[in-house]
Design a protein around this motif. Structure first.
Motif, mmCIF file in Angstrom:
data_model
loop_
_atom_site.group_PDB
_atom_site.id
_atom_site.type_symbol
_atom_site.label_atom_id
_atom_site.label_comp_id
_atom_site.label_asym_id
_atom_site.label_seq_id
_atom_site.Cartn_x
_atom_site.Cartn_y
_atom_site.Cartn_z
ATOM 1 N N VAL A 1 0.874 -1.168 0.000
ATOM 2 C CA VAL A 1 0.000 0.000 0.000
ATOM 3 C C VAL A 1 0.910 1.215 0.000
ATOM 4 N N GLU A 2 0.639 2.146 -0.901
ATOM 5 C CA GLU A 2 1.433 3.371 -0.957
ATOM 6 C C GLU A 2 0.534 4.584 -0.871
ATOM 7 N N ARG A 3 1.065 5.553 -0.184
ATOM 8 C CA ARG A 3 0.394 6.834 -0.009
ATOM 9 C C ARG A 3 1.431 7.905 -0.291
ATOM 10 N N ALA A 4 1.150 8.782 -1.228
ATOM 11 C CA ALA A 4 2.096 9.831 -1.632
ATOM 12 C C ALA A 4 3.444 9.237 -2.035
ATOM 13 N N GLY A 5 3.417 8.057 -2.672
ATOM 14 C CA GLY A 5 4.630 7.411 -3.140
ATOM 15 C C GLY A 5 5.454 6.745 -2.057
ATOM 16 N N LYS A 6 4.921 6.696 -0.830
ATOM 17 C CA LYS A 6 5.653 6.090 0.288
ATOM 18 C C LYS A 6 4.938 4.838 0.787
ATOM 19 N N GLU A 7 5.742 3.868 1.205
ATOM 20 C CA GLU A 7 5.239 2.608 1.724
ATOM 21 C C GLU A 7 4.443 2.814 3.008
ATOM 22 N N VAL A 8 3.319 2.123 3.110
ATOM 23 C CA VAL A 8 2.536 2.093 4.338
ATOM 24 C C VAL A 8 2.720 0.702 4.933
ATOM 25 N N THR A 9 3.127 0.619 6.198
ATOM 26 C CA THR A 9 3.307 -0.676 6.859
ATOM 27 C C THR A 9 2.394 -0.760 8.072
ATOM 28 N N PHE A 10 2.222 -1.968 8.561
ATOM 29 C CA PHE A 10 1.359 -2.239 9.704
ATOM 30 C C PHE A 10 2.131 -3.101 10.689
ATOM 31 N N ASP A 11 2.153 -2.707 11.975
ATOM 32 C CA ASP A 11 2.888 -3.452 12.999
ATOM 33 C C ASP A 11 2.459 -4.911 13.069
ATOM 34 N N LYS A 12 1.186 -5.172 12.843
ATOM 35 C CA LYS A 12 0.660 -6.539 12.944
ATOM 36 C C LYS A 12 1.154 -7.436 11.805
ATOM 37 N N PHE A 13 1.674 -6.832 10.738
ATOM 38 C CA PHE A 13 2.154 -7.601 9.588
ATOM 39 C C PHE A 13 3.650 -7.374 9.388
ATOM 40 N N PRO A 14 4.496 -8.067 10.176
ATOM 41 C CA PRO A 14 5.932 -7.819 10.133
ATOM 42 C C PRO A 14 6.694 -8.656 9.103
ATOM 43 N N LYS A 15 5.988 -9.524 8.367
ATOM 44 C CA LYS A 15 6.677 -10.376 7.388
ATOM 45 C C LYS A 15 6.604 -9.738 6.011
ATOM 46 N N PHE A 16 7.795 -9.589 5.394
ATOM 47 C CA PHE A 16 7.885 -8.928 4.095
ATOM 48 C C PHE A 16 8.629 -9.804 3.109
ATOM 49 N N ARG A 17 8.291 -9.643 1.847
ATOM 50 C CA ARG A 17 9.050 -10.188 0.724
ATOM 51 C C ARG A 17 9.080 -9.119 -0.341
ATOM 52 N N SER A 18 10.046 -9.201 -1.214
ATOM 53 C CA SER A 18 10.173 -8.200 -2.270
ATOM 54 C C SER A 18 9.764 -8.763 -3.621
ATOM 55 N N TRP A 19 9.124 -7.901 -4.412
ATOM 56 C CA TRP A 19 8.768 -8.218 -5.793
ATOM 57 C C TRP A 19 9.087 -6.998 -6.651
ATOM 58 N N PRO A 20 9.328 -7.223 -7.940
ATOM 59 C CA PRO A 20 9.552 -6.098 -8.845
ATOM 60 C C PRO A 20 8.267 -5.305 -9.057
ATOM 61 N N VAL A 21 8.390 -3.988 -9.069
ATOM 62 C CA VAL A 21 7.263 -3.108 -9.384
ATOM 63 C C VAL A 21 7.737 -2.045 -10.352
ATOM 64 N N ASN A 22 6.781 -1.440 -11.014
ATOM 65 C CA ASN A 22 7.021 -0.337 -11.928
ATOM 66 C C ASN A 22 6.168 0.814 -11.446
ATOM 67 N N GLY A 23 6.486 2.034 -11.843
ATOM 68 C CA GLY A 23 5.738 3.195 -11.396
ATOM 69 C C GLY A 23 4.335 3.289 -11.936
ATOM 70 N N GLY A 24 4.061 2.654 -13.067
ATOM 71 C CA GLY A 24 2.723 2.653 -13.653
ATOM 72 C C GLY A 24 2.083 1.285 -13.502
ATOM 73 N N ARG A 25 1.041 1.050 -14.271
ATOM 74 C CA ARG A 25 0.386 -0.260 -14.236
ATOM 75 C C ARG A 25 1.407 -1.328 -14.633
ATOM 76 N N PHE A 26 1.396 -2.470 -13.938
ATOM 77 C CA PHE A 26 2.390 -3.509 -14.201
ATOM 78 C C PHE A 26 1.857 -4.878 -13.814
ATOM 79 N N ASP A 27 2.507 -5.909 -14.333
ATOM 80 C CA ASP A 27 2.393 -7.240 -13.750
ATOM 81 C C ASP A 27 3.681 -7.998 -14.013
ATOM 82 N N VAL A 28 3.900 -9.012 -13.166
ATOM 83 C CA VAL A 28 5.072 -9.869 -13.259
ATOM 84 C C VAL A 28 4.543 -11.288 -13.364
#
Length: 162
Positions: A82-109
């Protein structure tokens, strides 16, 4: 670029507390994102074990005063960004992360249907631009690895306030 579309006032992410719908399986996870701010927010989804051939997809714009549901089977292990003003929004209850490729516009991988070591990166309004890369190769210009948080299978209500 989507960062111009996003605000920073208020967002609620709610995992549906009701039981599964008549057509849904008991393993389905539904995430409802409600935007109560005066600005847009964006959401991207990713799957630990692919949803068919899809590894990640986004951005889904949520306009002020509207909501959007994101649904998958828990076997797909849903992750969100979830992004707000181009910045990541995180939640304390969800501390597990993984990374995926993203693009600035519409995308899929996607994974290539005949070669699981190849990733297909698609962008554009109609996902018309396509780039194939090996799974661990350097990402092309315009792409970056970003963190997604693991949703899991519990029903939750989360609020993000200014």
């Amino acid at each position: 670029m989507f960062t111009r579309l996003i605000g920073s006032k208020f967002l609620i992410v709610a995992l549906a507390a009701a039981g599964p719908a008549a057509t849904a399986s008991a393993n389905d996870v539904e995430v409802k994102v409600e935007n109560y701010s005066n600005d847009n927010v964006v959401v991207a989804m990713a799957y630990d074990h692919f949803d068919g051939v899809v590894a990640a997809e986004g951005w889904f714009q949520i306009k002020p005063g509207t909501s959007r549901k994101f649904k998958t089977n828990t076997a797909n292990d849903l992750y969100l960004r979830v992004e707000r003003a181009g910045k990541e929004v995180t939640f304390d209850k969800f501390p597990k992360f993984r990374s995926w490729p993203v693009n600035g516009g519409r995308f899929d991988v996607l994974k290539e249907s005949d070669d699981s070591s190849i990733r297909v990166l698609r962008t554009g309004v109609n996902l018309e631009h396509r780039i194939n890369i090996k799974k661990d190769d350097k990402l092309p210009t315009g792409w970056a690895n970003k963190r997604f948080f693991r949703v899991g299978s519990e029903n939750e209500t989360l609020e993000v306030k200014p």
